[in-house]
Scaffold this active site. Sequence first.
Site, mmCIF file in Angstrom:
data_model
loop_
_atom_site.group_PDB
_atom_site.id
_atom_site.type_symbol
_atom_site.label_atom_id
_atom_site.label_comp_id
_atom_site.label_asym_id
_atom_site.label_seq_id
_atom_site.Cartn_x
_atom_site.Cartn_y
_atom_site.Cartn_z
ATOM 1 N N ASN A 42 0.839 -1.200 0.000
ATOM 2 C CA ASN A 42 0.000 0.000 0.000
ATOM 3 C C ASN A 42 0.871 1.247 0.000
ATOM 4 O O ASN A 42 1.933 1.292 0.620
ATOM 5 C CB ASN A 42 -1.006 -0.004 1.157
ATOM 6 C CG ASN A 42 -0.411 -0.257 2.517
ATOM 7 O OD1 ASN A 42 0.569 -0.978 2.656
ATOM 8 N ND2 ASN A 42 -0.993 0.323 3.542
ATOM 9 N N ILE A 43 0.399 2.249 -0.718
ATOM 10 C CA ILE A 43 1.111 3.528 -0.823
ATOM 11 C C ILE A 43 0.122 4.628 -0.437
ATOM 12 O O ILE A 43 -0.858 4.865 -1.156
ATOM 13 C CB ILE A 43 1.653 3.753 -2.247
ATOM 14 C CG1 ILE A 43 2.569 2.598 -2.661
ATOM 15 C CG2 ILE A 43 2.400 5.091 -2.322
ATOM 16 C CD1 ILE A 43 3.093 2.683 -4.091
ATOM 17 N N GLU A 44 0.368 5.235 0.712
ATOM 18 C CA GLU A 44 -0.545 6.254 1.215
ATOM 19 C C GLU A 44 -0.129 7.639 0.730
ATOM 20 O O GLU A 44 0.949 7.819 0.145
ATOM 21 C CB GLU A 44 -0.584 6.194 2.748
ATOM 22 C CG GLU A 44 -1.121 4.861 3.222
ATOM 23 C CD GLU A 44 -1.358 4.777 4.718
ATOM 24 O OE1 GLU A 44 -0.839 5.623 5.470
ATOM 25 O OE2 GLU A 44 -2.073 3.843 5.123
ATOM 26 N N CYS A 53 -4.185 0.676 -2.417
ATOM 27 C CA CYS A 53 -3.990 -0.555 -1.643
ATOM 28 C C CYS A 53 -2.935 -1.464 -2.274
ATOM 29 O O CYS A 53 -2.661 -1.397 -3.484
ATOM 30 C CB CYS A 53 -5.292 -1.343 -1.587
ATOM 31 S SG CYS A 53 -6.605 -0.556 -0.671
ATOM 32 N N GLU A 55 -3.136 -4.650 -2.917
ATOM 33 C CA GLU A 55 -3.667 -5.570 -3.934
ATOM 34 C C GLU A 55 -3.702 -4.893 -5.303
ATOM 35 O O GLU A 55 -3.306 -5.478 -6.313
ATOM 36 C CB GLU A 55 -5.095 -6.012 -3.565
ATOM 37 C CG GLU A 55 -5.188 -6.803 -2.271
ATOM 38 C CD GLU A 55 -5.399 -5.932 -1.037
ATOM 39 O OE1 GLU A 55 -4.885 -4.794 -0.998
ATOM 40 O OE2 GLU A 55 -6.067 -6.401 -0.104
ATOM 41 N N CYS A 87 -10.273 -4.957 0.587
ATOM 42 C CA CYS A 87 -11.385 -4.003 0.682
ATOM 43 C C CYS A 87 -12.280 -4.123 -0.550
ATOM 44 O O CYS A 87 -11.939 -4.778 -1.533
ATOM 45 C CB CYS A 87 -10.837 -2.575 0.800
ATOM 46 S SG CYS A 87 -10.231 -1.898 -0.747
ATOM 47 N N CYS A 90 -10.781 -3.120 -3.974
ATOM 48 C CA CYS A 90 -9.841 -4.141 -4.481
ATOM 49 C C CYS A 90 -10.591 -5.367 -4.984
ATOM 50 O O CYS A 90 -10.203 -5.971 -5.981
ATOM 51 C CB CYS A 90 -8.837 -4.527 -3.403
ATOM 52 S SG CYS A 90 -7.640 -3.215 -3.090
#
Length: 129
Positions: A42-44, A53, A55, A87, A90
């Site tokens: 995940n890359i926020e 996310c 995935e 989620c 995804c």
Amino acid sequence: MSETELKEKAIEAASKAYAPYSNFKVGAALLTKSGNVYTGCNIENASYGLTVCAERNAIANAINAEGVIVIKKLVVYTPTPKPTPPCGACRQVIHEFGNPEVKSFCDGEESNIHHSDDLLPHAFELKKD
Ligand code: THU
């Protein structure tokens, strides 16, 4: 690739997560029908809604590398006591690329395994006529 190896890849991917806002690291590893493995974390973002996310990043990596893919198996890891399945967003994206087995595992004993279509029954499909 064995499930153990896929799990190792997902753990490694989670270690690269950029999650300074949630501190919730996720790693995903997917096996394509062609036998290749791709990972994502995940890359926020400071603008929270731009977060992507693990995935979906794994799927993007796979498609960037080999074009359209059919996902055979997807493994998701979180360094938590309980497993966390993908989620909703995804699930819809996974549905686009097959009906893979989706295994979520964690640092605890528990894990769960579903087929993508069970995770998202009645997924949206673009049917114009
Ligand atoms: N996250 C994932 O990477 N995959 C999911 O299926 C659910 C949530 C990430 C997004 C965000 O960086 C963090 O987990 C907390 O929501």
